[in-house]
Design a protein around this motif. Structure first.
Motif, PDB file in Angstrom:
ATOM      1  N   ARG A 100       0.820  -1.219   0.000  1.00  0.00           N
ATOM      2  CA  ARG A 100       0.000   0.000   0.000  1.00  0.00           C
ATOM      3  C   ARG A 100       0.851   1.264   0.000  1.00  0.00           C
ATOM      4  N   ASP A 101       2.114   1.146   0.433  1.00  0.00           N
ATOM      5  CA  ASP A 101       2.988   2.319   0.514  1.00  0.00           C
ATOM      6  C   ASP A 101       4.027   2.342  -0.607  1.00  0.00           C
ATOM      7  N   LEU A 102       3.803   1.565  -1.650  1.00  0.00           N
ATOM      8  CA  LEU A 102       4.779   1.484  -2.733  1.00  0.00           C
ATOM      9  C   LEU A 102       4.926   2.843  -3.414  1.00  0.00           C
ATOM     10  N   ASP A 103       6.163   3.334  -3.479  1.00  0.00           N
ATOM     11  CA  ASP A 103       6.451   4.652  -4.057  1.00  0.00           C
ATOM     12  C   ASP A 103       7.075   4.444  -5.437  1.00  0.00           C
ATOM     13  N   VAL A 104       6.234   4.418  -6.452  1.00  0.00           N
ATOM     14  CA  VAL A 104       6.706   4.141  -7.810  1.00  0.00           C
ATOM     15  C   VAL A 104       7.620   5.258  -8.301  1.00  0.00           C
ATOM     16  N   GLY A 105       7.311   6.494  -7.925  1.00  0.00           N
ATOM     17  CA  GLY A 105       8.162   7.612  -8.318  1.00  0.00           C
ATOM     18  C   GLY A 105       9.573   7.467  -7.780  1.00  0.00           C
ATOM     19  N   LEU A 106       9.687   7.053  -6.526  1.00  0.00           N
ATOM     20  CA  LEU A 106      11.012   6.853  -5.929  1.00  0.00           C
ATOM     21  C   LEU A 106      11.745   5.712  -6.619  1.00  0.00           C
ATOM     22  N   PRO A 174      23.248  -5.801 -16.381  1.00  0.00           N
ATOM     23  CA  PRO A 174      22.075  -6.194 -17.176  1.00  0.00           C
ATOM     24  C   PRO A 174      20.746  -6.015 -16.445  1.00  0.00           C
ATOM     25  N   TYR A 175      20.787  -6.006 -15.120  1.00  0.00           N
ATOM     26  CA  TYR A 175      19.541  -5.928 -14.360  1.00  0.00           C
ATOM     27  C   TYR A 175      18.978  -4.512 -14.295  1.00  0.00           C
ATOM     28  N   VAL A 176      19.779  -3.537 -14.677  1.00  0.00           N
ATOM     29  CA  VAL A 176      19.293  -2.156 -14.666  1.00  0.00           C
ATOM     30  C   VAL A 176      18.114  -2.008 -15.625  1.00  0.00           C
ATOM     31  N   ASP A 177      18.241  -2.572 -16.816  1.00  0.00           N
ATOM     32  CA  ASP A 177      17.164  -2.475 -17.804  1.00  0.00           C
ATOM     33  C   ASP A 177      15.926  -3.241 -17.347  1.00  0.00           C
ATOM     34  N   GLU A 178      16.120  -4.363 -16.678  1.00  0.00           N
ATOM     35  CA  GLU A 178      14.971  -5.123 -16.188  1.00  0.00           C
ATOM     36  C   GLU A 178      14.264  -4.370 -15.064  1.00  0.00           C
ATOM     37  N   ASN A 179      15.034  -3.694 -14.214  1.00  0.00           N
ATOM     38  CA  ASN A 179      14.403  -2.871 -13.180  1.00  0.00           C
ATOM     39  C   ASN A 179      13.563  -1.766 -13.812  1.00  0.00           C
ATOM     40  N   ARG A 180      14.049  -1.210 -14.911  1.00  0.00           N
ATOM     41  CA  ARG A 180      13.278  -0.185 -15.621  1.00  0.00           C
ATOM     42  C   ARG A 180      11.978  -0.777 -16.171  1.00  0.00           C
ATOM     43  N   GLN A 181      12.022  -2.015 -16.645  1.00  0.00           N
ATOM     44  CA  GLN A 181      10.805  -2.665 -17.131  1.00  0.00           C
ATOM     45  C   GLN A 181       9.793  -2.844 -15.999  1.00  0.00           C
ATOM     46  N   VAL A 182      10.284  -3.218 -14.825  1.00  0.00           N
ATOM     47  CA  VAL A 182       9.399  -3.371 -13.666  1.00  0.00           C
ATOM     48  C   VAL A 182       8.716  -2.043 -13.352  1.00  0.00           C
ATOM     49  N   VAL A 183       9.493  -0.969 -13.336  1.00  0.00           N
ATOM     50  CA  VAL A 183       8.929   0.353 -13.050  1.00  0.00           C
ATOM     51  C   VAL A 183       7.906   0.739 -14.116  1.00  0.00           C
ATOM     52  N   GLY A 184       8.205   0.442 -15.378  1.00  0.00           N
ATOM     53  CA  GLY A 184       7.267   0.760 -16.446  1.00  0.00           C
ATOM     54  C   GLY A 184       5.925   0.071 -16.256  1.00  0.00           C
ATOM     55  N   LEU A 185       5.956  -1.182 -15.842  1.00  0.00           N
ATOM     56  CA  LEU A 185       4.709  -1.904 -15.583  1.00  0.00           C
ATOM     57  C   LEU A 185       3.955  -1.298 -14.400  1.00  0.00           C
ATOM     58  N   LEU A 186       4.685  -0.893 -13.379  1.00  0.00           N
ATOM     59  CA  LEU A 186       4.038  -0.253 -12.235  1.00  0.00           C
ATOM     60  C   LEU A 186       3.406   1.074 -12.634  1.00  0.00           C
ATOM     61  N   GLN A 187       4.106   1.832 -13.462  1.00  0.00           N
ATOM     62  CA  GLN A 187       3.559   3.112 -13.912  1.00  0.00           C
ATOM     63  C   GLN A 187       2.305   2.916 -14.755  1.00  0.00           C
ATOM     64  N   ALA A 188       2.221   1.770 -15.437  1.00  0.00           N
ATOM     65  CA  ALA A 188       1.036   1.440 -16.229  1.00  0.00           C
ATOM     66  C   ALA A 188      -0.048   0.773 -15.378  1.00  0.00           C
TER      67      ALA A 188
END
Length: 214
Positions: A100-106, A174-188
């Protein structure tokens, strides 16, 4: 004569937190002996307080106490990797899906900092930012107990990476790009998909680390 009081809970927790932070920061090598007297003076705590903190870390598998020799930083192996990554694969996806406290912006800011560190070739900054990314994911659950669990896992993970990064210094890149994918899904607002991707990432990373430690 009355018994002397033991270390206060606050002092024990302070010492325990400080030790985990030092291990997570990579200030000790696996197998390194810890100078108890020097460390107690540095932290400003008594030897008794420090020993109670060591007892907790020993239970976590982070340090090893050897009779008549002292305290040593543990050197994790394949079984430790399986344990750490199995726990993370259960905990972190749950945080993404239900925190409930997930900070996607951070999380996005942390990934940006990681991308910048990778761009300038700062491997240590990449590793540090990657740990922060995963720590903040668990913080999204809003549970101090689970935050402490993650702190223990991160300290053990750092000891694994000390061994691995000597052979593969760019392990985290290599995991930097995957972390970005995770954030993209959260933003969506696709939290279930983000959780599924993260679980696959964690399990795959655990397998890769186990292979490197063979």
């Amino acid at each position: 004569m009355s018994a002397q009081p033991g270390p206060s809970p606050n002092a024990r927790q302070y010492a325990l937190t400080a030790l985990r932070e030092r291990i997570s920061a990579g200030l000790w090598e696996p197998g390194e002996k810890v100078n108890e007297q020097e460390l107690a003076a540095t932290l400003g705590v008594s030897r008794n307080t420090l020993r109670e903190a060591f007892a907790a870390l020993s239970g976590d598998g982070i340090i090893t106490r050897v009779p008549n020799r002292g305290v040593f930083i543990s050197s994790p192996g394949i079984a430790d990797v399986r344990d750490i990554y199995g726990a993370r694969a259960a905990l972190e996806p749950a945080a993404l899906q239900w925190g409930r406290d997930l900070d996607v912006g951070l999380l996005s800011q942390i990934v940006t900092a990681t991308e910048e560190a990778r761009g300038r070739g700062d491997r240590h900054a990449v590793a540090d930012a990657n740990q922060r990314f995963h720590r903040e994911i668990v913080a999204g659950l809003g549970s101090p107990a689970l935050d402490e669990t993650m702190a223990r896992l991160l300290a053990r993970m750092r000891l694994v990476f000390v061994r691995v990064l000597a052979a593969e210094p760019d392990f985290h890149a290599p995991y930097v790009d995957e972390n970005r994918q995770v954030v993209g899904l959260l933003q969506a607002r696709e939290r279930a998909e983000a959780a599924g991707l993260l679980r696959v990432m964690i399990m795959r990373t655990g397998d890769r680390l186990a292979d490197l430690l063979r």
